[in-house]
Design a protein around this motif. Structure first.
Motif, PDB file in Angstrom:
ATOM      1  N   UNK A   1      44.275   5.333  49.317  1.00 51.57           N
ATOM      2  CA  UNK A   1      43.305   4.447  48.685  1.00 51.57           C
ATOM      3  C   UNK A   1      42.096   5.208  48.202  1.00 51.57           C
ATOM      4  N   UNK A   2      40.926   4.853  48.762  1.00 53.04           N
ATOM      5  CA  UNK A   2      39.679   5.449  48.292  1.00 53.04           C
ATOM      6  C   UNK A   2      39.171   6.548  49.221  1.00 53.04           C
ATOM      7  N   UNK A   3      39.951   6.968  50.215  1.00 56.27           N
ATOM      8  CA  UNK A   3      39.496   8.006  51.125  1.00 56.27           C
ATOM      9  C   UNK A   3      39.962   9.387  50.680  1.00 56.27           C
ATOM     10  N   UNK A   4      39.190  10.407  51.058  1.00 55.07           N
ATOM     11  CA  UNK A   4      39.536  11.797  50.771  1.00 55.07           C
ATOM     12  C   UNK A   4      39.742  12.487  52.112  1.00 55.07           C
ATOM     13  N   UNK A   5      40.931  13.017  52.308  1.00 58.12           N
ATOM     14  CA  UNK A   5      41.325  13.544  53.610  1.00 58.12           C
ATOM     15  C   UNK A   5      40.378  14.614  54.147  1.00 58.12           C
ATOM     16  N   UNK A   6      40.014  15.587  53.302  1.00 63.54           N
ATOM     17  CA  UNK A   6      39.177  16.688  53.775  1.00 63.54           C
ATOM     18  C   UNK A   6      37.790  16.192  54.193  1.00 63.54           C
ATOM     19  N   UNK A   7      37.233  15.238  53.433  1.00 63.75           N
ATOM     20  CA  UNK A   7      35.929  14.682  53.782  1.00 63.75           C
ATOM     21  C   UNK A   7      36.039  13.894  55.079  1.00 63.75           C
ATOM     22  N   UNK A   8      37.093  13.102  55.190  1.00 66.43           N
ATOM     23  CA  UNK A   8      37.316  12.302  56.391  1.00 66.43           C
ATOM     24  C   UNK A   8      37.438  13.203  57.624  1.00 66.43           C
ATOM     25  N   UNK A   9      38.152  14.289  57.471  1.00 64.81           N
ATOM     26  CA  UNK A   9      38.319  15.228  58.591  1.00 64.81           C
ATOM     27  C   UNK A   9      36.991  15.896  58.958  1.00 64.81           C
ATOM     28  N   UNK A  10      36.227  16.283  57.949  1.00 62.33           N
ATOM     29  CA  UNK A  10      34.940  16.942  58.204  1.00 62.33           C
ATOM     30  C   UNK A  10      33.998  16.009  58.959  1.00 62.33           C
ATOM     31  N   UNK A  11      33.971  14.750  58.550  1.00 58.75           N
ATOM     32  CA  UNK A  11      33.120  13.781  59.236  1.00 58.75           C
ATOM     33  C   UNK A  11      33.616  13.532  60.661  1.00 58.75           C
ATOM     34  N   UNK A  12      34.932  13.572  60.833  1.00 54.15           N
ATOM     35  CA  UNK A  12      35.500  13.407  62.167  1.00 54.15           C
ATOM     36  C   UNK A  12      35.100  14.571  63.066  1.00 54.15           C
ATOM     37  N   UNK A  13      35.029  15.784  62.510  1.00 54.36           N
ATOM     38  CA  UNK A  13      34.568  16.949  63.265  1.00 54.36           C
ATOM     39  C   UNK A  13      33.153  16.715  63.787  1.00 54.36           C
ATOM     40  N   UNK A  14      32.287  16.194  62.911  1.00 52.26           N
ATOM     41  CA  UNK A  14      30.907  15.927  63.316  1.00 52.26           C
ATOM     42  C   UNK A  14      30.856  14.909  64.450  1.00 52.26           C
ATOM     43  N   UNK A  15      31.686  13.879  64.348  1.00 53.04           N
ATOM     44  CA  UNK A  15      31.720  12.851  65.387  1.00 53.04           C
ATOM     45  C   UNK A  15      32.268  13.424  66.714  1.00 53.04           C
ATOM     46  N   UNK A  16      33.246  14.299  66.614  1.00 49.18           N
ATOM     47  CA  UNK A  16      33.805  14.935  67.807  1.00 49.18           C
ATOM     48  C   UNK A  16      32.753  15.791  68.509  1.00 49.18           C
ATOM     49  N   UNK A  17      32.004  16.553  67.723  1.00 50.30           N
ATOM     50  CA  UNK A  17      30.963  17.402  68.295  1.00 50.30           C
ATOM     51  C   UNK A  17      29.839  16.557  68.881  1.00 50.30           C
TER      52      UNK A  17
ATOM     53  N   UNK B   1      35.129  23.754  59.820  1.00 50.56           N
ATOM     54  CA  UNK B   1      33.879  24.099  60.514  1.00 50.56           C
ATOM     55  C   UNK B   1      33.098  25.157  59.742  1.00 50.56           C
ATOM     56  N   UNK B   2      33.815  26.048  59.049  1.00 49.45           N
ATOM     57  CA  UNK B   2      33.134  27.065  58.237  1.00 49.45           C
ATOM     58  C   UNK B   2      32.355  26.413  57.106  1.00 49.45           C
ATOM     59  N   UNK B   3      32.947  25.426  56.464  1.00 53.47           N
ATOM     60  CA  UNK B   3      32.264  24.698  55.389  1.00 53.47           C
ATOM     61  C   UNK B   3      31.050  23.950  55.930  1.00 53.47           C
ATOM     62  N   UNK B   4      31.217  23.284  57.056  1.00 58.75           N
ATOM     63  CA  UNK B   4      30.108  22.554  57.669  1.00 58.75           C
ATOM     64  C   UNK B   4      28.997  23.507  58.105  1.00 58.75           C
ATOM     65  N   UNK B   5      29.399  24.693  58.538  1.00 57.79           N
ATOM     66  CA  UNK B   5      28.428  25.701  58.968  1.00 57.79           C
ATOM     67  C   UNK B   5      27.586  26.189  57.790  1.00 57.79           C
ATOM     68  N   UNK B   6      28.208  26.304  56.629  1.00 60.12           N
ATOM     69  CA  UNK B   6      27.473  26.738  55.426  1.00 60.12           C
ATOM     70  C   UNK B   6      26.342  25.770  55.088  1.00 60.12           C
ATOM     71  N   UNK B   7      26.527  24.507  55.449  1.00 58.54           N
ATOM     72  CA  UNK B   7      25.519  23.483  55.172  1.00 58.54           C
ATOM     73  C   UNK B   7      24.642  23.197  56.392  1.00 58.54           C
ATOM     74  N   UNK B   8      24.728  24.074  57.413  1.00 53.88           N
ATOM     75  CA  UNK B   8      23.937  23.955  58.645  1.00 53.88           C
ATOM     76  C   UNK B   8      24.217  22.682  59.426  1.00 53.88           C
ATOM     77  N   UNK B   9      25.370  22.038  59.147  1.00 57.43           N
ATOM     78  CA  UNK B   9      25.710  20.816  59.865  1.00 57.43           C
ATOM     79  C   UNK B   9      26.340  21.131  61.221  1.00 57.43           C
ATOM     80  N   UNK B  10      26.932  22.322  61.346  1.00 55.06           N
ATOM     81  CA  UNK B  10      27.389  22.801  62.648  1.00 55.06           C
ATOM     82  C   UNK B  10      26.939  24.243  62.801  1.00 55.06           C
TER      83      UNK B  10
END
Length: 258
Positions: free
Chosen positions: A8-24, A50-59
């Motif tokens: 549908x309207x979800x993007x897997x990589x974005x969904x996974x990245x946000x799930x990583x943040x919630x897990x942490x 996590x490398x992508x999130x790290x580039x944006x200082x989110x992890x």
């Protein structure tokens, strides 16, 4: 907690990245292998996330244990949202009074990327325009709010935000950087900005800065209306009221300047 799939309207990589943040957020710290297991993905996929999130200082990675935890970027995002909400709440009664006095539309904006973002709007009694601008963005160089925000920046930041071609909206739009810089210097000296026919013909807007407790400009407040009501003779009076409103909001935010 689901890892998410692309449907549908979800993007897997974005969904996974946000799930990583919630897990942490839930576990505090996790290694790549643990993250991969919880997401049910390959370890290389978890590492890229996590490398992508790290580039944006989110992890950030704990240097000793090699595990990841939430980074300062998350706090910055949350802080920015809190600051905007606080600004809107504290400015609201002031904006309402200003709108009543001048009879025109009053807006509050903040700097967002290369533009000004409307965060609140109050319509005055004479305002016929019903369009709600909250959540919309406007160019910095062609608006009174934008020029007030530019006036608060360092020379380096000013250059960053005005590099490239400045879009022309009307024949009154300032598209020359040197001319814009001169006008912004004038805004800094007199304490308010005026834009007449620069964004659209027939529109006059006057804006003043809003400062936080430490004196940093965190936003702007403006009154805008048709040029046949806000005439050149009327501009000084409206400007004085807008400046006073900006100072009142600033005081509500803890500013004690003059």
């Amino acid at each position: 907690m689901r890892a998410g799939g692309e449907s549908g309207s979800t993007i897997q990589s974005v969904d996974r990245a946000l799930t990583v943040l919630r897990l942490l957020a839930r576990h505090g710290e996790l290694g790549v292998t643990e993250i991969a297991a919880k997401l049910k993905v390959h370890k290389s996929t978890a590492f890229r996330l996590v490398t992508t999130l790290e580039l944006h200082d989110l992890v950030e990675q704990h240097s000793e244990r090699g595990k990841y935890r939430l980074g300062v970027g998350v706090l910055q995002l949350a802080g920015a949202t809190t600051a905007k909400l606080d600004l809107v709440q504290r400015a609201k009664p002031v904006s309402q009074r200003l709108a009543e006095v001048v009879g025109e539309t009053v807006n509050i904006t903040v700097l967002s990327g290369h533009e000004a973002l409307y965060v609140d709007q109050v319509a005055g009694s004479a305002a016929l325009q019903l369009h709600n601008w909250v959540g919309q963005r406007i160019p910095l160089h062609a608006t009174s709010n934008g020029k007030v925000l530019l006036a608060s920046l360092s020379e380096v930041r000013f250059d960053e935000l005005t590099s490239g071609t400045l879009k022309r909206f009307t024949d009154k739009t300032i598209t020359d950087r040197a001319e814009l810089r001169a006008q912004v210097d004038e805004v800094r000296q007199r304490g308010y900005a005026v834009a007449i026919d620069e964004l659209e013909i027939g529109l006059t807007a006057i804006a003043a800065p809003i400062s936080s407790a430490d004196g940093t400009v965190v936003g702007s407040i403006s009154a805008s209306g048709p040029g046949f009501r806000i005439t050149p003779d009327h501009v000084p009076d409206v400007a004085a009221r807008v400046v006073a409103a900006g100072r009142e909001v600033s005081r509500r935010l803890g500013w004690h300047g003059h």
